[in-house]
Design a protein around this motif. Sequence first.
Motif, short mmCIF file in Angstrom:
data_model
loop_
_atom_site.label_atom_id
_atom_site.label_comp_id
_atom_site.label_asym_id
_atom_site.label_seq_id
_atom_site.Cartn_x
_atom_site.Cartn_y
_atom_site.Cartn_z
N ALA A 1 -109.33 66.59 45.12
CA ALA A 1 -109.64 65.18 45.35
C ALA A 1 -109.97 64.99 46.83
CB ALA A 1 -108.48 64.30 44.91
N ASP A 2 -110.48 63.80 47.16
CA ASP A 2 -110.88 63.53 48.55
C ASP A 2 -109.72 63.64 49.51
OD1 ASP A 2 -113.51 63.18 47.96
OD2 ASP A 2 -113.44 61.00 47.89
N ASN A 3 -108.50 63.43 49.04
CA ASN A 3 -107.33 63.48 49.92
C ASN A 3 -106.74 64.88 50.02
OD1 ASN A 3 -106.21 63.76 47.41
ND2 ASN A 3 -105.20 61.76 47.39
N GLY A 4 -107.44 65.90 49.48
CA GLY A 4 -106.98 67.28 49.61
C GLY A 4 -106.03 67.75 48.54
N LEU A 5 -105.70 66.89 47.59
CA LEU A 5 -104.80 67.28 46.52
C LEU A 5 -105.56 68.00 45.41
CD1 LEU A 5 -102.63 64.03 46.21
CD2 LEU A 5 -102.09 66.13 47.47
N VAL A 6 -104.88 68.89 44.73
CA VAL A 6 -105.43 69.57 43.56
C VAL A 6 -104.95 68.81 42.33
CG1 VAL A 6 -105.48 71.70 42.23
CG2 VAL A 6 -105.52 71.79 44.73
N ILE A 7 -105.88 68.41 41.48
CA ILE A 7 -105.55 67.58 40.33
C ILE A 7 -105.71 68.40 39.06
CG2 ILE A 7 -106.04 65.40 39.16
CD1 ILE A 7 -105.20 65.08 42.10
N VAL A 8 -104.67 68.42 38.23
CA VAL A 8 -104.71 69.13 36.96
C VAL A 8 -104.17 68.22 35.87
CG1 VAL A 8 -104.47 71.41 38.02
CG2 VAL A 8 -102.43 70.16 37.30
N ALA A 9 -104.56 68.52 34.62
CA ALA A 9 -104.02 67.80 33.47
C ALA A 9 -103.24 68.77 32.62
CB ALA A 9 -105.14 67.16 32.67
N SER A 10 -102.21 68.28 31.95
CA SER A 10 -101.38 69.17 31.14
C SER A 10 -101.08 68.52 29.80
CB SER A 10 -100.06 69.50 31.84
OG SER A 10 -99.25 68.35 31.93
N GLY A 11 -100.86 69.38 28.81
CA GLY A 11 -100.45 68.94 27.49
C GLY A 11 -99.47 69.94 26.93
N GLY A 12 -99.26 69.89 25.62
CA GLY A 12 -98.37 70.85 24.99
C GLY A 12 -96.93 70.59 25.32
N ASN A 13 -96.19 71.64 25.70
CA ASN A 13 -94.76 71.50 25.98
C ASN A 13 -94.50 70.91 27.36
OD1 ASN A 13 -93.92 72.58 23.51
ND2 ASN A 13 -94.24 74.66 24.26
N LEU A 14 -95.51 70.89 28.22
CA LEU A 14 -95.36 70.26 29.52
C LEU A 14 -95.47 68.75 29.35
CD1 LEU A 14 -97.66 72.61 31.61
CD2 LEU A 14 -95.17 72.54 31.64
N PRO A 15 -94.98 67.97 30.32
CA PRO A 15 -95.21 66.52 30.23
C PRO A 15 -96.71 66.24 30.25
CG PRO A 15 -93.54 67.02 31.87
CD PRO A 15 -94.15 68.33 31.45
N ASN A 16 -97.21 65.54 29.23
CA ASN A 16 -98.63 65.22 29.15
C ASN A 16 -98.99 64.26 30.26
OD1 ASN A 16 -99.74 65.26 25.70
ND2 ASN A 16 -98.62 66.78 26.87
N GLY A 17 -99.96 64.63 31.07
CA GLY A 17 -100.39 63.74 32.12
C GLY A 17 -101.22 64.43 33.16
N VAL A 18 -101.50 63.70 34.23
CA VAL A 18 -102.26 64.19 35.37
C VAL A 18 -101.27 64.47 36.49
CG1 VAL A 18 -103.97 63.57 37.11
CG2 VAL A 18 -104.38 62.99 34.73
N HIS A 19 -101.39 65.66 37.08
CA HIS A 19 -100.50 66.09 38.15
C HIS A 19 -101.32 66.27 39.42
CE1 HIS A 19 -97.44 67.39 35.11
NE2 HIS A 19 -98.54 67.50 34.37
N ALA A 20 -100.81 65.78 40.54
CA ALA A 20 -101.41 65.99 41.85
C ALA A 20 -100.54 66.97 42.62
CB ALA A 20 -101.54 64.68 42.61
N LEU A 21 -101.15 68.09 43.03
CA LEU A 21 -100.40 69.14 43.71
C LEU A 21 -100.91 69.29 45.14
CD1 LEU A 21 -100.63 71.79 40.85
CD2 LEU A 21 -98.80 70.13 41.24
N ASP A 22 -99.99 69.47 46.06
CA ASP A 22 -100.35 69.80 47.45
C ASP A 22 -100.50 71.32 47.50
OD1 ASP A 22 -100.45 70.42 50.16
OD2 ASP A 22 -99.11 68.78 50.70
N PRO A 23 -101.72 71.84 47.80
CA PRO A 23 -101.92 73.29 47.73
C PRO A 23 -101.17 74.08 48.79
CG PRO A 23 -103.87 72.20 48.59
CD PRO A 23 -102.94 71.12 48.16
N ALA A 24 -100.78 73.44 49.90
CA ALA A 24 -100.10 74.20 50.95
C ALA A 24 -98.71 74.66 50.50
CB ALA A 24 -100.03 73.38 52.23
N PRO A 25 -97.82 73.73 50.15
CA PRO A 25 -96.51 74.20 49.67
C PRO A 25 -96.49 74.45 48.17
CG PRO A 25 -96.44 71.83 49.98
CD PRO A 25 -97.82 72.28 50.43
N GLY A 26 -97.55 74.00 47.46
CA GLY A 26 -97.56 74.14 46.01
C GLY A 26 -96.67 73.13 45.31
N ALA A 27 -96.38 72.04 45.98
CA ALA A 27 -95.45 71.04 45.43
C ALA A 27 -96.21 69.92 44.73
CB ALA A 27 -94.61 70.46 46.56
#
Length: 197
Positions: A1-27
Amino acid sequence: ADNGLVIVASGGNLPNGVHALDPAPGAEVWMERFDDQTYGNDTAPFLLHTGEIGAIWEGKIYRFEPDRGRPIRTVPFPGTVRPMSGVAVGGDNTVYVWHEHQVKAISPFTGAVQFAYAANPDGQCLNAYPPTILRDGSIFIGWHYRTRCEDYTGGNAYTTLGPSSVTAVDGQPALALAVNVAPNPMKSEVRFRLTAP
């Protein structure tokens, strides 16, 4: 995204939704759930030119704020089956995606289909590659087709969609502006003729 976050979507056994991750710490910075917990996976999230994050999931088009992930709006996705490919976003924020063996141009703000291009003749099965927006605004699409669904006869096909090759859902030309240039190629002078409503 423009703010440097990595955006992923998840389904299945993970909580369904959109996750924003900071790539530096991986948090994980934020997570926003979809309306339904499903085991499906529709499309990867996409970034609109407004800065909003979009996702197609379980019959809905979601838009999220990029910084906090709060939902901005949800509109119905036009169709009951899942998209067949990833999403390309045009300069006007139109979303291009394969759906029901067609490339559809869809507004992420209303869910309205602006045009649909049927690539395969009746009876063919196909695997679609995500559309690509070219520099001039045209749409490059490719697909692998099988003339019989039960075997591997067929091949790959590609095309570029311009004003003359797409049709709006009401049967009228989808892109109203037509440009004719003469002579082409030109030497010292060229004349442009524009046709618009």
